[in-house]
Design an enzyme around this catalytic site. Structure first.
Site, PDB file in Angstrom:
ATOM      1  CE  LYS B  80       0.169  -1.358  -0.817  1.00 17.73           C
ATOM      2  NZ  LYS B  80      -0.517  -1.904  -2.011  1.00 17.73           N
ATOM      3  CB  SER B 155      -3.791  -3.324  -0.124  1.00 15.16           C
ATOM      4  OG  SER B 155      -2.991  -3.090  -1.279  1.00 15.16           O
ATOM      5  CB  SER B 179      -4.250  -2.200  -4.013  1.00 13.00           C
ATOM      6  OG  SER B 179      -4.838  -3.335  -3.432  1.00 13.00           O
TER       7      SER B 179
END
Ligand code: MG
Ligand code: ZN
Lengths: 99, 492, 488
Positions: B80, B155, B179
């Site tokens: 990420k 997210s 997330s």
């Protein structure tokens, strides 16, 4: 629970966000809605509890006083939007004038 | 080569050690897959092909010399774009860090590099990890490989979307309120939120410091456990890192769940907005656990109903402070407008942050400001104490707790962006775990009969009891056979 | 009956002192704590506030702060933690300062100060630990922030451990304030935890001063005075401010809460900003760090490591060395000076007073000229002791010794070597002196006659003549004796 426009302006100033008129108006409604939901916790009787800032019960985490490696000046300034004489360039420093 | 794309990291490790494939071939195959799928799903914010191939070459050279950095030397990974990577832009999904090149790497990245994993690139996320759909990324949303009209969750939407497109066997996300687990559920893979303090936060751009925790995504429970082990453990650079040895989670992972006591949260059974298809699959999962020998115990955790409320005070409060450093002085974006510091900073922040980030900064600033602190932030932290107290009591009775991971399956783009609160409620099942610092995992438990989209089962364990959590998750996964079933992959 | 101005009003002063600790590394990162160096070369991701970086507290900085708290008679907290103090300022990398708020390391202490006003205790409200900011240089205009065009920021200093000491508003005059800062500085110096150099900013003093009618229930408007860069400035600034406030009240003006800047050149203060809008620092517990719970053993260890503090040292000096208050004050300004003195006394073995005299009357003059401290001069304590012994033994005269000490100060040579090289040996050999004495008696029959008549005052003249012949090297006492015995 209702957030007024003055509070939005005050908070935006504290947060250094130069929000547009439109954003301020929308923010007022959204903050009211979210804080109303968040305000549900007011129902709880929490008087006997200590606040939890850390979910893990660790204590006394420290590092020994030993000096190590630094960045070079070039590395330090590599991401700077503007630099001069090995320093970070910032526009005129003024005091936050309050409201 | 395409059969390699759906192999687990563990299988790839064997293929590498048997010389069935080289690390360079593996990297090339995955990068070729990215060429194919990424235009559709937009998982990458930055591809690091050169680095991947260079690292793969080095891994092959090591292997040729009879050395390896770990059993997984040469297996690809992706991060990420919240993990700092030395010399590689790290944007946090935000315009404000569009050009930020960290001079250092996150501890997670360093440890994975030390294990010989090859980095394919940096993956998409909601700006500053704030969101549950990846729609708040300043660089456009990631799409769910099961249905390109739908969100991958967030997210950390990038890693599970790429993993479930056969683009990488595993990857790293972060989980502040769900997330990792929620996007894992929505994309049909495994996602772990480890105990707070198990994985170093050093070099992970902060959202809410007391809740943020890095977690692995993978297609199998074993892979997730392995990736976690490669990076977990004490880091002197993180003062909230737990100074303890990390056990081997694979030891006894096959032992099954006979006799385990598993709690079902009474307050969650009638959650508003829980999709019938999700409820059905999760209820079946409970039955399956029982059939595998676990004893189901109903437990009551009344404070869980307040967790979201408290979370949306604590997380924004910490975020408002963490994000103050983006002022246009030291790195990345600076507004052209503003001839004095106050104006320049205020303009930079208005131009550089997206709507969700601004909303949270405003909420958090408000919650901490004079006159409101006690009623909001202070009370929210006490709610947290209540959640911990109730959970501690629950763990007296049960070994693990189960629930849905998300109230719904992958939703359509735009379905929740207009109403921030509806988006926040996506985290209703995951947030209490972060508030308490406990461990949680989301594993697929089938496709919803409503829309044929994946449903995730969440298994929660007390702090540092990842081992029990992995054991139960593995037993469930083996019995369901989801991970090994090619029919249970998105057709992309 | 008229009331004098000084009885009509009372002044209240509270001081806030920031002290940079002299640890090896910064408060939350491993960058060295060091002055100088090119800008932005003692920085890392942590002290630049880079995304993803995390603070890890320095154990030594915490111990130093505990030590300071102990030396100031504070309660040392069994629980303390860091908070974030949120406000935007470009020399503060994270736009929050990691500081301590409602759980500081030390509370409820005091410092005992002495002066013409007598002896009094000034309360210490708190002692807490925080991090320093970077440094801005203002470009354009006069170089001050107000009329500059832009500023340049160097973060080398950012993250240096900084201890904040807040006094109670127990101080009632500029004189007391000066005495307080002097004593505090001496205490901190003795602990060896900071350079405590006000001129260089490693110790910074801000004052809050207010004036009210004597006995009034409320304090007057609080005026914060900044930019006092020496202990002398603290006194000057507060004297000025005290007078200004009293005069303003006399003239019927209303004082306002404001921040004022002290101008070193003019000795006056001027308003920096009057509108004191309420800062909202949004303090909350620093989530990146866990709290501290020092156990009793740790606290005891710190207490046990305290050196002799200036007050005890002064008492001891008075008792065992029999020195005057003035002498003690000077000899205990720094622990290095006191240590030097004590080493010299020990090496000497005789009366401490003599060593003190040599230091205060002779060495200090030389040191002042060169701007050095006693401890960084070239003369070692044992060398001074040796010099005083040479005088005691009659090897050289007191006058010669003054010449010798000047040379020693320049070269660092042993007194014996200087005496040797310069041929300064005092002649105490009776035979050699006798020759001179006989010559002088022969050359001055008139003077000899006067002495024989009982005019003793003339003896000094003859002694002088002998000394002259010996080029000052004869032992004057022996000359005296010889002359007497030969004449009578
Ligand atoms: Mg301070
Ligand atoms: Zn540093």
């Amino acid at each position: 629970m209702s957030i007024d426009r003055k509070t939005v302006d005050h908070v935006a100033r504290l947060a250094r966000l130069d929000l547009s008129e439109e954003e301020r108006t929308r923010m007022q409604g959204e903050m009211t809605a979210i804080l109303t939901h968040a305000g549900k916790i007011q129902e709880l009787d929490l008087d006997d509890l200590e606040p939890t800032s850390h979910a893990i019960p660790l204590r006394n985490h420290m590092r020994p006083d030993v000096a190590g490696r630094c960045l070079t000046q070039e590395e330090a300034l590599a991401n700077a939007p503007k630099a001069e004489d090995g320093r970070f360039w910032v526009p005129r420093i003024v005091e936050d004038s309050g409201e | 080569m395409s059969e390699l794309l759906w192999k687990s990291a563990k299988e790839l490790s064997e293929a590498l050690s048997n010389k069935e494939v080289s690390a360079v071939e593996l990297a090339q195959a995955m990068l070729a897959r990215a060429d194919e799928v990424d235009p559709k799903i937009h998982a990458f914010l930055k591809r690091t092909d050169e680095i991947a191939l260079e690292q793969a070459k080095a891994a092959d050279e090591r292997r040729a010399r009879g050395e390896t950095s770990s059993a997984f030397d040469g297996v690809p990974v992706a991060y990420k774009d919240i993990f700092c990577t030395k010399g590689v832009t790290t944007t946090m999904g935000s315009k404000i860090l569009e050009t930020f090149v960290p001079p250092y790497s996150a501890t997670v990245v360093e440890r994975c590099e030390a294990a010989g994993l090859t980095m394919l690139g940096k993956l998409n996320l909601d700006e500053f990890a704030m969101g549950s759909s990846t729609e708040w990324s300043a660089y456009g949303p990631t799409k769910n490989p099961w249905d390109l009209e739908r969100v991958p969750g967030g997210s950390s939407g990038g890693p599970p979307a790429l993993i479930m497109s056969g683009g990488v066997p595993w990857g790293w996300g972060t989980d502040t309120g769900g997330s990792v687990r929620q996007p894992a559920a929505l994309c049909g893979c495994v996602g772990v939120k480890p105990t707070y303090g198990l994985v170093s936060r050093y070099g992970i751009i902060a959202f809410a410091s007391s809740l943020d925790q890095a977690g692995p995504f993978a297609r199998t429970v074993e892979d997730a456990a392995i990736l976690l082990m490669l990076a977990a453990g004490h880091d002197p650079m993180d003062a909230t890192s737990i100074p303890q040895e990390v056990p081997n989670y694979l030891d006894g992972i096959d032992a099954g769940i006979q006799g385990m006591k598993i709690g079902i949260v009474k307050e969650f059974t009638d959650t508003e907005g829980l999709q019938p298809g999700v409820k059905q699959r999760v209820d079946e999962a409970y039955t399956r656990l029982e059939r595998l020998g676990a004893e189901l115990v109903e437990i009551s955790l009344p404070s869980f109903q307040y967790a979201i409320s408290a979370y949306y005070l604590v997380a924004p409060a910490e975020a408002s402070s963490n994000l103050a450093r983006y002022d246009g002085v030291r790195y990345a974006l600076r507004s052209d407008e503003g001839t004095d510091i106050v104006k320049m900073t205020s303009r930079t922040r208005d131009e550089g942050f997206g709507p969700e980030v601004k909303r949270r900064i405003m909420l958090g600033t408000y919650a901490l400001s004079a006159g409101y602190y006690d009623a909001y932030y202070g009370k929210a932290q006490k709610t947290r104490s209540l959640i911990i107290k109730e959970l501690d009591a629950a763990y007296e009775k049960v070994d693990l707790i189960v629930s849905p991971s998300s109230p719904d399956t992958a939703f359509k783009f735009g379905a929740k962006t207009a109403d921030p609160l509806s988006m926040y409620l996506s985290d209703i099942f995951t947030v209490p775990v972060n508030m308490a610092g406990n461990a949680g995992i989301s594993i697929p438990c089938g496709l919803s009969p409503d829309d044929n989209l994946p449903v995730g089962l969440q298994i929660i364990a007390k702090s540092l009891d990842e081992k029990t959590m992995f054991r139960a998750a593995h037993a469930f996964e083996q019995d369901l056979g989801f991970a090994s079933d090619p029919g249970m992959r998105p057709q992309i | 009956m008229s009331t004098t101005a000084s009885e009509m009003y009372e002044t209240t002063v509270g001081l806030e002192i920031h002290v940079e600790l002299s640890t090896n590394s910064k408060m939350f990162c491993a960058c060295p704590v060091d002055f100088g160096g090119d800008p932005n070369t003692r920085v890392c991701p942590v002290c630049l506030g880079m995304p993803g970086s995390l603070p890890v507290p320095n154990q030594m900085a915490i111990e130093y702060t505990m030590k300071i708290a102990a030396a100031l008679h504070c309660d040392i907290a069994r629980f303390h933690e860091f908070h974030r103090k949120n406000y935007f300022y470009p020399d503060m990398p994270k736009n929050y300062q990691i500081s301590q708020y409602d759980h500081p390391i030390g509370t409820k202490g005091y410092v005992e100060v002495t002066g013409d006003f007598g002896t009094k205790r000034v309360g210490i409200n708190r002692v807490h630990l925080e991090e320093d900011t970077g440094k801005s240089t203002h470009v354009g205009g006069s170089g001050r922030i107000a009329d500059s065009d832009h500023s340049l920021v160097d973060f080398n200093r950012a993250g240096t451990p900084l201890v904040e000491i807040v006094s109670e508003p127990d101080i009632t005059s500029a004189e007391e304030a000066r005495a307080f800062v002097t004593e505090l500085r001496a205490i901190l110096e003795s602990l060896d935890v900071s350079d405590v150099r006000m001129e260089e900013g490693s110790m910074r003093v801000d004052a809050n001063i207010s004036t009210r009618l004597t006995g009034a229930p409320e304090y007057g408007a609080k005026v914060e005075v900044k930019n006092m860069n020496s202990i002398r400035s603290v006194g000057r600034a507060l004297e000025f401010e005290e007078k200004r406030q009293r005069k303003a009240l006399d003239d019927g003006e209303t004082l306002v809460q404001e921040t004022r800047h002290f101008d070193e050149k003019t000795g006056t203060t001027s308003s920096l900003r009057t509108k004191e809008f309420a800062f909202d620092y949004r303090y909350f517990p620093e989530p990146d760090m866990v709290p501290f719970e020092p156990d009793q053993a740790w606290i005891e260890r710190v207490r046990g490591s305290l050196p002799e503090l200036p007050a005890s040292k002064r008492a001891r000096f008075a008792e065992i060395y029999g020195l005057s208050d003035k002498e003690i004050q000077t000899l205990t300004t720094t622990s290095a000076t006191a240590g030097w003195f004590e080493e010299a006394v020990a090496a000497y073995g005789g009366e401490a007073k003599k060593i003190s005299n040599w230091i205060l009357a002779d060495l200090y003059g030389l040191l002042n000229e060169s701007g050095q401290e006693l401890s960084d001069g070239k003369i070692a304590p044992a060398q001074l002791a040796a010099l005083v012994k040479l005088v005691d033994d009659g090897a050289i005269s007191g006058k010669q010794a003054k010449e010798v000490i000047t040379v020693m100060f320049e070269t660092g040579d042993d007194p014996a070597k200087v005496v040797e090289e310069r041929g300064l040996k005092q002649v105490s050999d009776t035979g050699a002196i006798e020759v001179f004495v006989d010559e002088v008696i022969a050359e001055n029959p008139d003077a000899v006659e006067k002495i024989r008549e009982g005019k003793d005052g003339t003896l000094g003249f003859l002694v002088g003549q002998v000394m002259k012949k010996s080029r000052g090297q004869a032992n004057p006492a022996m000359v005296n004796d010889l002359l007497r015995s030969k004449i009578n």
